[in-house]
Structures are given as structure tokens and as C-alpha cells.
Design a protein around this motif. Structure first.
Motif, PDB file in Angstrom:
ATOM      1  N   ASP A   1     -13.195  44.155  34.504  1.00  0.00           N
ATOM      2  CA  ASP A   1     -14.418  43.563  35.054  1.00  0.00           C
ATOM      3  C   ASP A   1     -14.609  43.812  36.544  1.00  0.00           C
ATOM      4  O   ASP A   1     -15.567  43.327  37.123  1.00  0.00           O
ATOM      5  CB  ASP A   1     -14.416  42.047  34.824  1.00  0.00           C
ATOM      6  N   THR A   2     -13.736  44.559  37.161  1.00  0.00           N
ATOM      7  CA  THR A   2     -13.791  44.729  38.606  1.00  0.00           C
ATOM      8  C   THR A   2     -15.127  45.300  39.069  1.00  0.00           C
ATOM      9  O   THR A   2     -15.656  44.881  40.091  1.00  0.00           O
ATOM     10  CB  THR A   2     -12.639  45.632  39.082  1.00  0.00           C
ATOM     11  N   GLY A   3     -15.688  46.228  38.332  1.00  0.00           N
ATOM     12  CA  GLY A   3     -16.976  46.803  38.715  1.00  0.00           C
ATOM     13  C   GLY A   3     -18.062  45.750  38.793  1.00  0.00           C
ATOM     14  O   GLY A   3     -18.882  45.759  39.702  1.00  0.00           O
ATOM     15  N   GLU A   4     -18.061  44.818  37.855  1.00  0.00           N
ATOM     16  CA  GLU A   4     -19.057  43.750  37.875  1.00  0.00           C
ATOM     17  C   GLU A   4     -18.840  42.817  39.058  1.00  0.00           C
ATOM     18  O   GLU A   4     -19.793  42.289  39.618  1.00  0.00           O
ATOM     19  CB  GLU A   4     -19.038  42.984  36.563  1.00  0.00           C
ATOM     20  N   PHE A   5     -17.588  42.604  39.450  1.00  0.00           N
ATOM     21  CA  PHE A   5     -17.317  41.784  40.629  1.00  0.00           C
ATOM     22  C   PHE A   5     -17.928  42.420  41.878  1.00  0.00           C
ATOM     23  O   PHE A   5     -18.479  41.743  42.734  1.00  0.00           O
ATOM     24  CB  PHE A   5     -15.815  41.596  40.852  1.00  0.00           C
TER      25      PHE A   5
END
Length: 73
Positions: A27-31
Motif C-alpha cells: 500500500d505504500t504507493g497509496e500512502f
């Protein structure tokens, strides 16, 4: 070997981004999208100027969060 320094997100200080191989998440991209959104105030501006006719009787997520999810996807 050089690694990225640890980055704490402004919208949630408990989330830390790093490249040290610790706890991993996809989920890092969404963060990063969320952090950028918070910095420029995009979602807040949309909420101020967008009115949705929503007839849901029962719901868990606000219209703002639903809209944010659609934009990030």
C-alpha cells in the motif's frame, strides 16, 4: 549500500516509509498519494465544492473517503 532515509507521513505520524526491508506493505504507493493530496488540499477542496445525492441508509465510509479511494485507484 545506500538506503532511503525513513520518512514519517504528515497525515498519519504512525506510518513510516523506509527501504530497510522491515515490515512490508503493497500500500505504500497509496500512502504517497494520500500525503500529496493532504499537502495540496485536493480532497478538502473537492468536498467543499461537490455535493453528492447519496441515498444509502447504512454506510461505513464517508463520501469523502469513497471519493478519495476512487481518485487514488
Amino acid at each position: 549500500m545506500a538506503t532511503l532515509t525513513q520518512k514519517t507521513l504528515d497525515f498519519n505520524r504512525e506510518i513510516k516509509l523506509s527501504n530497510d526491508g522491515g515490515s512490508l506493505s503493497s500500500d505504500t504507493g497509496e500512502f504517497l498519494f494520500r500525503e500529496f493530496d493532504e499537502k495540496i488540499g485536493f480532497s478538502k477542496t473537492l468536498v467543499q465544492h461537490l455535493e453528492l445525492n447519496d441515498s444509502r441508509a447504512y454506510y461505513l465510509h464517508s463520501n469523502e473517503n469513497l471519493l478519495r479511494q476512487k481518485i487514488y485507484q
